[in-house]
Design an enzyme around this catalytic site. Structure first.
Site: not given
Ligand SMILES: [Zn+2]
Length: 307
Positions: A2-3, A57, A282
């Protein structure tokens, strides 16, 4: 992960549903999630949720305040990569048992004084769960008297949606970042708060900028264009997330992304195949036609493997 837009959606949802309710009890089922011990988590019990705010965040549930002055206690949450918050209208009253499941922390809330929302069965109340999937645990919860006491919050750069975040502020941040690559600068929480791996890819694609472009090489027009794209990309994502249930937010985020997580698919702007650069933990995705003048970026990990 979640950002900013998803955390903002959670903030609005909790503001609507949790503010005004008393904290009945907090069950911690994954001990490692709770990063503080003073004040104890039991200090929240019996106090009312007074306000919910967001720092980058981080989600900040104010407890025991009057909704105007800063609350005396805060439950601050960072969902990390695989954490999530789930609002529940019907929580079992029995304490949640520590175990191997995804549940990490459960907040039981009572009904608002004088205005029960809906007739609920005896022994059932509303509240929310913090869950975390996978084995790599990053979810973090803090009980603090001041959110600035959370190290990750204290380090945050400006919020890109705040009024104080102007083109001049962005120009200054990029200038100070020097030769650092735009991709890394955008997702550095101490430079700008709230943008992560997904929305930095989205912003750079919409702004037609290479992720590897040095931050201080943007001219004034370039900075102004990037500024507009940051604001509209995040605002659009928040708008899409508005009013959705907590379990719909993740899917909505994914569906709204143009390039992030879409390697191999056609770019929605030009039709070129979206490419990927992999790092150890990533990856970033981009469109060569839109962002790098048609030239694929070197994938260091891949080149190393090929040697
Ligand atoms: Zn493209």
């Amino acid at each position: 992960m979640p950002e900013l837009p998803e955390v903002e959606a959670l903030r609005r949802l909790l503001t609507e549903r949790a503010v005004g309710r008393p904290v009945v009890r907090v069950d911690v089922t994954a001990i490692s999630v709770l990063k503080t011990y003073d004040p104890p988590i039991t200090a929240l019990s019996g106090l009312f949720v007074s306000d919910v705010s967001r720092h980058g965040k981080f989600l900040d549930v104010g407890v025991g305040g009057d909704g105007v002055a800063p609350a005396p206690l805060h439950l601050v949450v960072h969902l990390a990569r695989a954490g999530w918050l789930q609002w529940r209208e019907n929580l079992p009253a029995l304490p949640a048992k520590p175990g191997k499941g995804p549940l990490a922390l459960r907040v039981h809330l009572g009904e608002r004084e004088g205005q029960p929302d809906s007739p609920q069965a005896e022994g059932v109340a509303a509240g929310f769960d913090l869950t975390e999937a996978g084995t790599k645990k990053g979810l973090a919860a803090y009980v603090v008297r001041d959110p600035a006491l959370v190290p990750g919050v204290a380090r945050l750069g400006p919020d890109p949606l705040a009024d104080a975040f102007t083109v001049e502020v962005l120009a200054d941040l990029l200038h100070r970042a020097g030769r650092a690559q735009l991709k890394g600068v955008l997702r550095d929480q101490s430079v700008i708060a709230g943008i992560g791996n997904a929305y930095s890819d989205e912003v750079l694609h919409a702004a037609k900028l290479s992720p590897f472009k040095p931050a201080n090489t943007l001219d004034a027009d370039g900075v102004a264009a990037l500024y507009e794209v940051i604001r509209t990309t995040l605002a659009d994502a928040i708008e899409r997330a508005a009013g959705l249930a907590t379990n719909q937010l993740k899917g909505e985020k994914k569906a709204g992304l143009q390039v992030h997580g879409r390697a191999g698919q056609p770019c929605p702007v030009c039709g070129d195949t979206i490419r990927e650069v992999s790092f150890s933990d990533r990856a970033l995705q981009y469109c060569a036609t839109c962002q790098t003048g048609g030239k694929p970026l070197a994938d260091r990990r891949l080149s190393k493997l090929l040697k």
